[in-house]
Scaffold this motif. Structure first.
Motif, PDB file in Angstrom:
ATOM      1  N   LEU A 130       4.203  55.043  26.147  1.00 35.70           N
ATOM      2  CA  LEU A 130       4.905  53.763  26.226  1.00 35.70           C
ATOM      3  C   LEU A 130       4.039  52.628  25.697  1.00 35.70           C
ATOM      4  O   LEU A 130       4.535  51.697  25.058  1.00 35.70           O
ATOM      5  N   LEU A 131       2.746  52.716  25.959  1.00 34.92           N
ATOM      6  CA  LEU A 131       1.848  51.608  25.619  1.00 34.92           C
ATOM      7  C   LEU A 131       1.564  51.513  24.130  1.00 34.92           C
ATOM      8  O   LEU A 131       1.102  50.471  23.660  1.00 34.92           O
ATOM      9  N   VAL A 132       1.813  52.602  23.382  1.00 33.54           N
ATOM     10  CA  VAL A 132       1.533  52.548  21.942  1.00 33.54           C
ATOM     11  C   VAL A 132       2.791  52.263  21.121  1.00 33.54           C
ATOM     12  O   VAL A 132       2.707  52.143  19.899  1.00 33.54           O
ATOM     13  N   THR A 133       3.930  52.123  21.790  1.00 29.64           N
ATOM     14  CA  THR A 133       5.170  51.878  21.045  1.00 29.64           C
ATOM     15  C   THR A 133       5.329  50.421  20.644  1.00 29.64           C
ATOM     16  O   THR A 133       5.987  50.121  19.644  1.00 29.64           O
ATOM     17  N   GLY A 134       4.792  49.519  21.452  1.00 24.58           N
ATOM     18  CA  GLY A 134       4.988  48.105  21.189  1.00 24.58           C
ATOM     19  C   GLY A 134       6.389  47.612  21.535  1.00 24.58           C
ATOM     20  O   GLY A 134       6.742  46.470  21.238  1.00 24.58           O
ATOM     21  N   ARG A 135       7.200  48.452  22.187  1.00 21.65           N
ATOM     22  CA  ARG A 135       8.572  48.079  22.525  1.00 21.65           C
ATOM     23  C   ARG A 135       8.602  47.209  23.778  1.00 21.65           C
ATOM     24  O   ARG A 135       7.813  47.415  24.716  1.00 21.65           O
ATOM     25  N   VAL A 136       9.544  46.264  23.799  1.00 19.77           N
ATOM     26  CA  VAL A 136       9.634  45.293  24.889  1.00 19.77           C
ATOM     27  C   VAL A 136      10.353  45.855  26.114  1.00 19.77           C
ATOM     28  O   VAL A 136       9.972  45.577  27.250  1.00 19.77           O
ATOM     29  N   VAL A 163       5.126  43.678  31.962  1.00 19.00           N
ATOM     30  CA  VAL A 163       6.041  42.564  32.241  1.00 19.00           C
ATOM     31  C   VAL A 163       5.303  41.226  32.248  1.00 19.00           C
ATOM     32  O   VAL A 163       5.883  40.192  31.919  1.00 19.00           O
ATOM     33  N   ALA A 164       4.019  41.240  32.595  1.00 16.04           N
ATOM     34  CA  ALA A 164       3.240  40.001  32.545  1.00 16.04           C
ATOM     35  C   ALA A 164       3.141  39.491  31.112  1.00 16.04           C
ATOM     36  O   ALA A 164       3.006  38.290  30.881  1.00 16.04           O
ATOM     37  N   GLY A 165       3.225  40.406  30.151  1.00 17.80           N
ATOM     38  CA  GLY A 165       3.197  40.033  28.742  1.00 17.80           C
ATOM     39  C   GLY A 165       4.569  39.750  28.165  1.00 17.80           C
ATOM     40  O   GLY A 165       4.707  39.637  26.946  1.00 17.80           O
ATOM     41  N   GLY A 166       5.578  39.640  29.040  1.00 18.21           N
ATOM     42  CA  GLY A 166       6.926  39.318  28.579  1.00 18.21           C
ATOM     43  C   GLY A 166       7.840  40.513  28.417  1.00 18.21           C
ATOM     44  O   GLY A 166       8.969  40.369  27.944  1.00 18.21           O
ATOM     45  N   GLY A 167       7.371  41.686  28.808  1.00 23.22           N
ATOM     46  CA  GLY A 167       8.197  42.878  28.700  1.00 23.22           C
ATOM     47  C   GLY A 167       9.221  42.985  29.815  1.00 23.22           C
ATOM     48  O   GLY A 167       9.272  42.147  30.729  1.00 23.22           O
ATOM     49  N   VAL A 168      10.042  44.033  29.735  1.00 19.85           N
ATOM     50  CA  VAL A 168      11.103  44.312  30.700  1.00 19.85           C
ATOM     51  C   VAL A 168      11.028  45.789  31.068  1.00 19.85           C
ATOM     52  O   VAL A 168      10.727  46.624  30.201  1.00 19.85           O
ATOM     53  N   ALA A 169      11.292  46.120  32.319  1.00 16.75           N
ATOM     54  CA  ALA A 169      11.290  47.519  32.745  1.00 16.75           C
ATOM     55  C   ALA A 169      12.506  47.809  33.608  1.00 16.75           C
ATOM     56  O   ALA A 169      12.792  47.068  34.559  1.00 16.75           O
ATOM     57  N   LEU A 170      13.202  48.877  33.261  1.00 18.02           N
ATOM     58  CA  LEU A 170      14.335  49.390  34.037  1.00 18.02           C
ATOM     59  C   LEU A 170      13.957  50.797  34.461  1.00 18.02           C
ATOM     60  O   LEU A 170      13.776  51.679  33.610  1.00 18.02           O
ATOM     61  N   ILE A 171      13.812  51.012  35.777  1.00 23.42           N
ATOM     62  CA  ILE A 171      13.204  52.238  36.283  1.00 23.42           C
ATOM     63  C   ILE A 171      14.083  52.878  37.349  1.00 23.42           C
ATOM     64  O   ILE A 171      14.430  52.229  38.341  1.00 23.42           O
ATOM     65  N   ALA A 172      14.416  54.147  37.147  1.00 21.65           N
ATOM     66  CA  ALA A 172      15.070  54.928  38.201  1.00 21.65           C
ATOM     67  C   ALA A 172      13.994  55.713  38.931  1.00 21.65           C
ATOM     68  O   ALA A 172      13.274  56.509  38.322  1.00 21.65           O
ATOM     69  N   THR A 173      13.859  55.475  40.222  1.00 20.33           N
ATOM     70  CA  THR A 173      12.826  56.174  40.995  1.00 20.33           C
ATOM     71  C   THR A 173      13.221  56.210  42.462  1.00 20.33           C
ATOM     72  O   THR A 173      13.919  55.319  42.959  1.00 20.33           O
ATOM     73  N   HIS A 174      12.733  57.250  43.151  1.00 15.44           N
ATOM     74  CA  HIS A 174      12.979  57.383  44.579  1.00 15.44           C
ATOM     75  C   HIS A 174      11.817  56.840  45.409  1.00 15.44           C
ATOM     76  O   HIS A 174      11.931  56.735  46.629  1.00 15.44           O
ATOM     77  N   ILE A 175      10.698  56.528  44.755  1.00 11.51           N
ATOM     78  CA  ILE A 175       9.518  56.127  45.523  1.00 11.51           C
ATOM     79  C   ILE A 175       9.279  54.625  45.409  1.00 11.51           C
ATOM     80  O   ILE A 175       9.775  53.959  44.501  1.00 11.51           O
ATOM     81  N   ASP A 176       8.507  54.109  46.340  1.00 11.03           N
ATOM     82  CA  ASP A 176       8.120  52.706  46.335  1.00 11.03           C
ATOM     83  C   ASP A 176       6.899  52.550  45.432  1.00 11.03           C
ATOM     84  O   ASP A 176       5.831  53.083  45.713  1.00 11.03           O
ATOM     85  N   LEU A 177       7.069  51.815  44.343  1.00 15.88           N
ATOM     86  CA  LEU A 177       5.986  51.623  43.391  1.00 15.88           C
ATOM     87  C   LEU A 177       5.075  50.463  43.769  1.00 15.88           C
ATOM     88  O   LEU A 177       4.078  50.211  43.090  1.00 15.88           O
ATOM     89  N   GLY A 178       5.422  49.745  44.839  1.00 19.02           N
ATOM     90  CA  GLY A 178       4.614  48.605  45.234  1.00 19.02           C
ATOM     91  C   GLY A 178       4.754  47.418  44.305  1.00 19.02           C
ATOM     92  O   GLY A 178       3.871  46.561  44.254  1.00 19.02           O
ATOM     93  N   LEU A 179       5.857  47.369  43.563  1.00 17.74           N
ATOM     94  CA  LEU A 179       6.107  46.261  42.642  1.00 17.74           C
ATOM     95  C   LEU A 179       6.914  45.196  43.382  1.00 17.74           C
ATOM     96  O   LEU A 179       8.141  45.222  43.396  1.00 17.74           O
ATOM     97  N   ASP A 180       6.209  44.258  43.989  1.00 14.72           N
ATOM     98  CA  ASP A 180       6.881  43.239  44.798  1.00 14.72           C
ATOM     99  C   ASP A 180       7.821  42.375  43.967  1.00 14.72           C
ATOM    100  O   ASP A 180       8.777  41.799  44.486  1.00 14.72           O
ATOM    101  N   GLU A 181       7.544  42.284  42.655  1.00 19.62           N
ATOM    102  CA  GLU A 181       8.357  41.445  41.792  1.00 19.62           C
ATOM    103  C   GLU A 181       9.662  42.120  41.362  1.00 19.62           C
ATOM    104  O   GLU A 181      10.521  41.485  40.741  1.00 19.62           O
ATOM    105  N   ALA A 182       9.800  43.393  41.684  1.00 20.44           N
ATOM    106  CA  ALA A 182      10.960  44.148  41.200  1.00 20.44           C
ATOM    107  C   ALA A 182      12.215  43.842  42.011  1.00 20.44           C
ATOM    108  O   ALA A 182      12.164  43.703  43.228  1.00 20.44           O
ATOM    109  N   ARG A 183      13.348  43.743  41.325  1.00 20.65           N
ATOM    110  CA  ARG A 183      14.651  43.738  41.971  1.00 20.65           C
ATOM    111  C   ARG A 183      15.102  45.180  42.137  1.00 20.65           C
ATOM    112  O   ARG A 183      14.662  46.070  41.407  1.00 20.65           O
TER     113      ARG A 183
END
Length: 205
Positions: A130-136, A163-183
């Motif tokens: 993901l980090l080498v794609t440069g995709r937002v 996301v701090a660099g302006g990216g966006v993430a849409l994630i399907a997961t069953h676990i708590d990632l500890g991302l307090d900023e996530a909706r």
């Protein structure tokens, strides 16, 4: 907004699973999808990624801004870790893989064939792509499968940095990632109504 989903209805095997789904994501936002197995999360992500058409509604996103990571790691077993990342970096017009190796602590394995990695290491390599794609826009389906707690923390940090660099993430997961900023979006609220008897045969046409 970078990603807009409006009045979306999606189907699996011709049978609607989610309907009337609307949400949007702007720069710097994370949305986590929740719901039991079979609720339609994977179908939703594949539809957003353009891998299958919706039944109705709209997905608005620039195709060249999006990268999708599904259940497969997407790596070549005969290539080394570095060769795998270099391949994907070149596909997306990039050259530097050092940040991806560092983010997922793969530097010590750079010259090791991917087929010789453990399941968790292979998953880390798959996510490092993901980090080498440069995709937002990152669209991710259960990205933490096979990861231990330390590797999950690596992934969460990669998402925060993205996301701090302006990216966006849409994630399907069953676990708590500890991302307090996530909706969080529970797709169960959008479960499609059962087909009427008269509509059953039509689902297979």
């Amino acid at each position: 907004m970078i990603l807009n989903v409006t009045d979306l209805t999606i189907a699996r095997g011709g049978i609607p699973v989610l309907e009337d789904l609307t949400f949007s994501l702007a720069q710097g936002q994370v949305l986590v999808l929740r719901g039991p197995n079979g609720s339609g999360k994977t179908t939703l992500l594949r539809t957003i990624a353009g891998l299958q058409p919706p039944v109705s509604g709209r997905v608005e996103v620039q195709p060249e801004s999006l990268v999708y990571a599904g259940h497969a790691d997407g790596i070549k077993a005969t290539l080394t870790v570095a060769e795998n990342l270099n391949f994907w970096a070149q596909v997306f017009g990039n050259a530097d893989i050092s940040h991806a190796l560092a983010a997922f602590e793969l530097g010590a394995f750079a010259d090791r064939p991917a087929g010789a990695l453990s399941a968790g290491q292979k998953r880390r390599l798959g996510l490092a792509r993901l980090l080498v794609t440069g995709r937002v826009v990152w669209v991710l389906d259960e990205p933490t499968v096979s990861l231990d707690a330390h590797a999950v923390a690596m992934f969460a940090m990669a998402v925060r940095t993205h996301v701090a660099g302006g990216g966006v993430a849409l994630i399907a997961t069953h676990i708590d990632l500890g991302l307090d900023e996530a909706r969080v979006l529970d797709v169960g609220y959008y479960r499609a109504r059962a087909l009427a008897v008269d509509d059953f045969d039509g689902a297979f046409l």
